[in-house]
Design a protein around this motif. Sequence first.
Motif, PDB file in Angstrom:
ATOM      1  N   HIS A 161       0.803  -1.217   0.000  1.00 37.45           N
ATOM      2  CA  HIS A 161       0.000   0.000   0.000  1.00 37.45           C
ATOM      3  C   HIS A 161       0.835   1.266   0.000  1.00 37.45           C
ATOM      4  CE1 HIS A 161      -3.550  -2.328  -0.035  1.00 37.45           C
ATOM      5  NE2 HIS A 161      -3.265  -2.910   1.107  1.00 37.45           N
ATOM      6  N   SER A 184       3.484   3.493  -2.833  1.00 37.84           N
ATOM      7  CA  SER A 184       3.336   3.877  -4.228  1.00 37.84           C
ATOM      8  C   SER A 184       4.653   4.413  -4.746  1.00 37.84           C
ATOM      9  CB  SER A 184       2.246   4.949  -4.385  1.00 37.84           C
ATOM     10  OG  SER A 184       2.721   6.217  -3.954  1.00 37.84           O
ATOM     11  N   ASP A 189      -3.266  -2.682  -8.113  1.00 41.70           N
ATOM     12  CA  ASP A 189      -4.117  -1.978  -7.142  1.00 41.70           C
ATOM     13  C   ASP A 189      -3.333  -1.065  -6.208  1.00 41.70           C
ATOM     14  OD1 ASP A 189      -6.181  -3.355  -8.313  1.00 41.70           O
ATOM     15  OD2 ASP A 189      -6.529  -4.714  -6.638  1.00 41.70           O
ATOM     16  N   HIS A 190      -2.188  -0.583  -6.666  1.00 39.72           N
ATOM     17  CA  HIS A 190      -1.412   0.416  -5.927  1.00 39.72           C
ATOM     18  C   HIS A 190      -1.253   1.642  -6.821  1.00 39.72           C
ATOM     19  CE1 HIS A 190      -0.519  -3.146  -3.551  1.00 39.72           C
ATOM     20  NE2 HIS A 190       0.001  -2.377  -2.609  1.00 39.72           N
ATOM     21  N   HIS A 223      -6.033   0.966  -9.682  1.00 34.60           N
ATOM     22  CA  HIS A 223      -7.122   0.088  -9.236  1.00 34.60           C
ATOM     23  C   HIS A 223      -8.073  -0.309 -10.360  1.00 34.60           C
ATOM     24  CE1 HIS A 223      -5.688   2.215  -5.648  1.00 34.60           C
ATOM     25  NE2 HIS A 223      -6.042   1.147  -4.975  1.00 34.60           N
ATOM     26  N   ALA A 281      -7.803   1.036  -0.194  1.00 35.68           N
ATOM     27  CA  ALA A 281      -7.555   0.415  -1.494  1.00 35.68           C
ATOM     28  C   ALA A 281      -8.743  -0.440  -1.929  1.00 35.68           C
ATOM     29  CB  ALA A 281      -6.287  -0.429  -1.436  1.00 35.68           C
ATOM     30  N   GLN A 317     -11.465   1.818  -3.100  1.00 35.90           N
ATOM     31  CA  GLN A 317     -11.140   2.312  -4.435  1.00 35.90           C
ATOM     32  C   GLN A 317     -11.476   1.270  -5.493  1.00 35.90           C
ATOM     33  OE1 GLN A 317     -10.762   5.797  -3.897  1.00 35.90           O
ATOM     34  NE2 GLN A 317      -9.338   5.487  -5.598  1.00 35.90           N
TER      35      GLN A 317
END
Length: 304
Positions: free
Chosen positions: A54, A56, A83-84, A88, A181, A184
């Motif tokens: 999580h 970036s 998904d980072h 997403h 996350a 999102q």
Amino acid sequence: TGPRRALTSRRAHALQAAAREELLDCGEGIRLHGVYSPHPRAERGLAILIHGWHGSADSAYLLSAATQLFARGFSVFRLHLRDHGPSHHLNRELFNSARLPEVVAAVRRVTALHPHGRTFLGGFSLGGNFALRVALAAPAAGIALDRVVAVCPVLDPERTMEALERSPVYHEYFRRKWRHALLQKLLHFPDYGYGEELRQLRSLGAMNQFFVPRYTGFADTPSYLDAYAITGERLAGLTVPSHIITSRDDPVIPAADLARLARPPALTIELTERGGHCGFIMDWRLHSWIDGRLDQLFHPGRLP
């Protein structure tokens, strides 16, 4: 983290000015996102960096390291795991840490798109775990890596999860990040419909118990966590020169687990007394010792 993030952002001006976003075709319809900063001379080669869970491309620790490497003559590619960052929407299935093939494919794609005389791979925390597993897979995948450096890599995910559960600060930080996350993801794929259940999950353990059997292909949390552990004989076949850096005072990666790693000739381990988890802050201006150490280790022919 606030002051360091502000200082790091200012120092990263040249890196960010050269940066361009890229989508990587990883096969089977999978796409990963990254940020490429080509150096005008690229005398030192290409450095591919992977953030932690999580994090970036703009996480302070990653941006700081990338800034130093770029200033020292490297082209830098900051790779986002599924998904980072802003990714997403790119893939329907949810991220999980056992999704190694797509990361191997992404690294292979980066090296094909941006060939350099030398290519290095670095990762932080979960990104360090991925980096070491990519190093294992690299020869068979046709990826030429000169060296891999893993900073505070996750060694035994079950032990790391236990450590997170014992630390109120880290636990709440990662619970909130994971929850965000997942929300999102739900914005782009509302048919998943797990929003109500997510609101009721108050711990990382409870989130694992809910999401692992439903969305990872693993029957339960222990089997999932074991799937990306690198302890035992998992690193025995390592042939790419690889270097682990971690600290005794890391609150989430028990240093004692280093003794449980296979020790092939290609692997070296550097254990510091202090550094925390991926921090290694060395002065009041919030510079990180890791940035210079990565520069040293990515120097061709330099011994660890």
